[in-house]
Scaffold this active site. Sequence first.
Site, PDB file in Angstrom:
ATOM      1  N   GLU A 275       0.817  -1.206   0.000  1.00 15.01           N
ATOM      2  CA  GLU A 275       0.000   0.000   0.000  1.00 15.01           C
ATOM      3  C   GLU A 275       0.858   1.268   0.000  1.00 15.01           C
ATOM      4  OE1 GLU A 275      -4.073   1.578   2.228  1.00 15.01           O
ATOM      5  OE2 GLU A 275      -2.956  -0.118   3.045  1.00 15.01           O
ATOM      6  N   HIS A 296       8.124 -26.983   0.111  1.00 13.10           N
ATOM      7  CA  HIS A 296       7.718 -28.079  -0.769  1.00 13.10           C
ATOM      8  C   HIS A 296       6.866 -27.583  -1.927  1.00 13.10           C
ATOM      9  CE1 HIS A 296       9.148 -31.281   2.018  1.00 13.10           C
ATOM     10  NE2 HIS A 296       9.027 -30.273   2.868  1.00 13.10           N
ATOM     11  N   LYS A 408     -13.913   0.924  -4.623  1.00  3.56           N
ATOM     12  CA  LYS A 408     -15.000   1.337  -3.736  1.00  3.56           C
ATOM     13  C   LYS A 408     -16.106   2.044  -4.504  1.00  3.56           C
ATOM     14  CE  LYS A 408     -12.215   1.669   0.487  1.00  3.56           C
ATOM     15  NZ  LYS A 408     -11.759   2.523   1.586  1.00  3.56           N
TER      16      LYS A 408
END
Length: 417
Positions: A275, A296, A408
Amino acid sequence: MLNLIIHNENKEQKNKLDRMIEKNEKLLEEAKAGENCYADSQGWLDTKEWADEQKLCRLETLANEIRENADAFVLIGVGGSNNAARSVIEALKPEGAPEIIYAGNTLSPDAMKRMLKKLEGKSVYIDCIAKNFETLEPGSSFRVLRKYMEKTYGEEAHKRIIATGTVGSSLDQLCTKYGYTFLEFPLNVGGRYTAMTNVGLLPMAVAGIDIRALVEGANDMQKLVHTQEANENIAYQYACLRNLYYEEGYRVEMLASFEPQFRYFYKWWIQLFAESEGKDNKGIFPVASEFSEELHSVGQFIQDGSQIMFEIFLDVVQKNASLVVESDAKEDYFDYLDGKDFWDINKAAYHATVAAHSQKIPCLTFEVGALDAYHFGQLFYFFQFACYLSCKIMGVNAFDQPGVEAYKKWMFDALGK
């Protein structure tokens, strides 16, 4: 204090780093002093501004009241409003403390119903943390949880409801109108930098974390990186290394450790760098891996995949637990482990991984003295200051997040706001 190890540095790389350190030294001095252009975002730069004696006393008093009366404490918050607290609580929470339940970080009805189910039969307190009380996740969860509290506790519900928001906000107004306890979310601290404020410290204190030790660790790290010269400043060296690797074409940074107690710290670290740095079409993409489990899977990519990343390890110096492998009469072909402590086995895996990975990609280690509140405080301040420096070197604003608002608008339009 943290110790930085550069695993595969050669003379050419050292010369490049020295030039980078010398070239950007002025930026370090600017950061130490604080900058007027970022004055509305640098309340974290001096730890004591939001974690002085008076504020710590108030938080401890409130936390003690909650601990005496609560079986469960619900932390309502998303991203910077819960990542710092969660990283410490999930790593260090002692037995006997109230259960910490997380809400406001999802819009999944299944997850929310499961969260509510956990509250049944418990004595509950809630804390809604939201700097901008327009964010959908915490706002919607707070509505659901207020309704639960009112149904469960009736007229006494307001005594169990806390909100942490900016002064004068709609959340502050709600608290005034309905009698909820209000704590200030610092206006001059962005969410991802709030570990040493009411935002992070109250939930930690409720969980039984020594917040004074946490603040002390952060304050000691602050003193260190604000007094060290450029050529010995660990935060500045790390910021320069990140930008050197970026210039060389590395676009991914992976944080890894062999201690699962860092599991939620990774989330905090990823948000801090993603951010802060990811803007203006620039930035290093932060990821994390929990070893040895993900050796792994991710380990295969590091050894034989495209070389797009550099890697940093967190290695804990002080032993935090011990479990010795006892001999077994049954022939299972693991006799070479007889008498060995899992602490040492885990360390052997770490050293082997560094040796293998550093043959392929740049690798750094930060040695952390111990897994405790004091050293978490050091880590918070160190990475915050280093991130600030790294952004300055890269030429981006470390404190805004314009891209976060993009989704948003579409979401609010879809919901008819």
